[in-house]
Scaffold this motif. Sequence first.
Motif, mmCIF file in Angstrom:
data_model
loop_
_atom_site.group_PDB
_atom_site.id
_atom_site.type_symbol
_atom_site.label_atom_id
_atom_site.label_comp_id
_atom_site.label_asym_id
_atom_site.label_seq_id
_atom_site.Cartn_x
_atom_site.Cartn_y
_atom_site.Cartn_z
ATOM 1 N N TYR A 14 0.805 -1.221 0.000
ATOM 2 C CA TYR A 14 0.000 0.000 0.000
ATOM 3 C C TYR A 14 0.846 1.283 0.000
ATOM 4 C CZ TYR A 14 -4.192 -2.838 0.854
ATOM 5 O OH TYR A 14 -5.221 -3.743 0.749
ATOM 6 N N PRO A 15 1.943 1.350 0.777
ATOM 7 C CA PRO A 15 2.765 2.570 0.693
ATOM 8 C C PRO A 15 3.307 2.820 -0.711
ATOM 9 C CG PRO A 15 3.347 1.313 2.652
ATOM 10 C CD PRO A 15 2.452 0.439 1.832
ATOM 11 N N LEU A 16 3.612 1.743 -1.437
ATOM 12 C CA LEU A 16 4.108 1.887 -2.801
ATOM 13 C C LEU A 16 3.002 2.410 -3.721
ATOM 14 C CD1 LEU A 16 6.953 1.314 -3.835
ATOM 15 C CD2 LEU A 16 6.143 -0.872 -4.711
ATOM 16 N N TYR A 17 1.779 1.911 -3.517
ATOM 17 C CA TYR A 17 0.643 2.418 -4.301
ATOM 18 C C TYR A 17 0.420 3.898 -4.008
ATOM 19 C CZ TYR A 17 -0.339 -2.613 -4.543
ATOM 20 O OH TYR A 17 -0.248 -3.973 -4.716
ATOM 21 N N ALA A 18 0.529 4.264 -2.736
ATOM 22 C CA ALA A 18 0.339 5.662 -2.347
ATOM 23 C C ALA A 18 1.411 6.550 -2.983
ATOM 24 C CB ALA A 18 0.366 5.801 -0.828
ATOM 25 N N LEU A 19 2.640 6.033 -3.045
ATOM 26 C CA LEU A 19 3.727 6.778 -3.675
ATOM 27 C C LEU A 19 3.446 7.003 -5.155
ATOM 28 C CD1 LEU A 19 6.538 8.053 -3.612
ATOM 29 C CD2 LEU A 19 7.517 5.749 -3.880
ATOM 30 N N PHE A 20 2.908 5.994 -5.814
ATOM 31 C CA PHE A 20 2.566 6.126 -7.236
ATOM 32 C C PHE A 20 1.479 7.184 -7.437
ATOM 33 C CE2 PHE A 20 -0.232 4.887 -10.770
ATOM 34 C CZ PHE A 20 0.670 5.007 -11.828
ATOM 35 N N LEU A 21 0.426 7.116 -6.614
ATOM 36 C CA LEU A 21 -0.667 8.086 -6.754
ATOM 37 C C LEU A 21 -0.182 9.499 -6.450
ATOM 38 C CD1 LEU A 21 -3.589 6.077 -5.110
ATOM 39 C CD2 LEU A 21 -3.210 6.504 -7.552
ATOM 40 N N LEU A 22 0.671 9.643 -5.443
ATOM 41 C CA LEU A 22 1.220 10.954 -5.109
ATOM 42 C C LEU A 22 2.057 11.502 -6.266
ATOM 43 C CD1 LEU A 22 1.710 13.141 -2.904
ATOM 44 C CD2 LEU A 22 3.692 11.786 -2.179
ATOM 45 N N SER A 23 2.895 10.641 -6.839
ATOM 46 C CA SER A 23 3.742 11.058 -7.960
ATOM 47 C C SER A 23 2.899 11.413 -9.174
ATOM 48 C CB SER A 23 4.727 9.935 -8.325
ATOM 49 O OG SER A 23 5.491 9.547 -7.220
ATOM 50 N N LEU A 24 1.899 10.584 -9.470
ATOM 51 C CA LEU A 24 1.039 10.835 -10.620
ATOM 52 C C LEU A 24 0.272 12.141 -10.469
ATOM 53 C CD1 LEU A 24 -0.149 9.814 -13.310
ATOM 54 C CD2 LEU A 24 -1.901 8.613 -11.965
ATOM 55 N N GLY A 25 -0.282 12.352 -9.264
ATOM 56 C CA GLY A 25 -1.044 13.574 -9.018
ATOM 57 C C GLY A 25 -0.197 14.817 -9.187
ATOM 58 N N LEU A 26 0.991 14.792 -8.611
ATOM 59 C CA LEU A 26 1.880 15.951 -8.716
ATOM 60 C C LEU A 26 2.310 16.190 -10.160
ATOM 61 C CD1 LEU A 26 3.354 18.118 -7.063
ATOM 62 C CD2 LEU A 26 5.260 16.512 -6.828
ATOM 63 N N PHE A 27 2.617 15.109 -10.879
ATOM 64 C CA PHE A 27 3.055 15.242 -12.267
ATOM 65 C C PHE A 27 1.946 15.822 -13.146
ATOM 66 C CE2 PHE A 27 3.855 13.623 -16.545
ATOM 67 C CZ PHE A 27 5.179 13.973 -16.726
#
Length: 464
Positions: A35-48
């Motif tokens: 789950y932390p890895l999924y959260a990191l992906f969503l955070l990165s995608l949102g910011l990008f």
Amino acid sequence: MELMKQIKTHPFLFGLLLLLPLAFLLLGKPRWQFYPLYALFLLSLGLFLLESFGAFHPGKSTHRVFLFLGGTLLLLFLLFSAVFPKMKIKEPEGPYKVGTKIYLLEDTSRDEPYTEDPEDHRQIAYQVWYPAEETEGHQKTKWITQGKTLTRTLAKSFRFPAFLLDHTAEIYANAYLDAPQLPADNPYPVVLISHGWQGFRQLHTDFAEHLASYGFIAISIDHTYGSQAVPLQDGSTALLKKEALPSRVSAEAFQKASSLLMSTYGEDVLSVLEDLARKKKEKDPFFHAMNLSSVGVLGHSTGGGGDVYAAQKDSRISALLGLDAWLEPLGEEALSNGLSIPALFVRSSQWSQGPNNLHLRTLLSASSEASLFEMRDTNHVDFSMAYMYSPISPYIGFSGKLGPEKSSEIQKALLLSFFHKTLGSENITGIPTLEDVLSRYEDLLPIQEKDLPSLWHFTKEKSF
């Protein structure tokens, strides 16, 4: 153009967006540890995306916050994956492939003591592991066949978050479900396995697969309401009832409850024996291959005490191996009657102190062929597959310092040689003698009856 600009400006962020989905594919089926890895992906995608469409123009402080959050999430992922990995059950070492079958049993001759309905009969489940002839076309069974129903009951009983053990429901064992049995010229020796209080039948899958791979038939029993989760014939599941062994009650009430629990475990062993005999009498070829005239029993904790209860009542039980067998609920009269069969008791270092040793002394002194060994640097849970939950358990004191690999190796060698010696079979060759195993491992310490505490010791201790 804006997108290309963002890619050039933030190559690290874009790289994360490419690498993380690839990591998800490599990691396989989603588990809570990811789950932390999924959260990191969503955070990165949102910011990008926000930057790409000009909806947000972060400064240096925002990027620092992102790096901090991203690093924290990545560390959490690594920590969770290391502490709660998806473990693999070691393959059995014997020459035979292993098959398994699961049976549900209702014993109409017994009332169910742990439900309010007076019409309820005792229901239990048992799983059989056996040498298999062919495994092609058969699927490996899951280690925990009750899935998240069991894992979440177990987590609840230890006051963990419900999801914490969910990943163990995805672990596969090494046995193939309903694979055809390997024909044999001689009947297979049978060993019945009983788990401890709050355990479940699959906690000794490693023992069962090991025995089956060497030409035994191993049968592990789910002791309903003392087990975490047991499937019933109507499709429902009987969950653990902690009130079956209540805490914070008077000594008299605890003794009454523990005696009932112990006798229930023991009667479950006898019920399974009767069911096997009935199926064999009906000419079922699977059960006809079992030697039920000389059966071994293997029990941990409450299961070990239940096995003593059963062995004193049924002459078909010819050998007993008790792992930290809890004997107090049997009572002094039963213990003083002893055992007339080969019996080997192994205690953990954790249980080397305490009143259970007084009861061990009573039983050993009244038995004709009983002996006791201590396995150094072990805890009570080391006689189960508790090692499947976390590799750090020896470092936090949950399991012993001996470690799961060495502890498991010793136990497997010991139970195989013991039951080979006491039950025997012409189907089995190349197994070390019990004497060789006992002398090979310096972590197995023989304990003499005279070294066990007497009632005087406990009286003296209490006087201080």
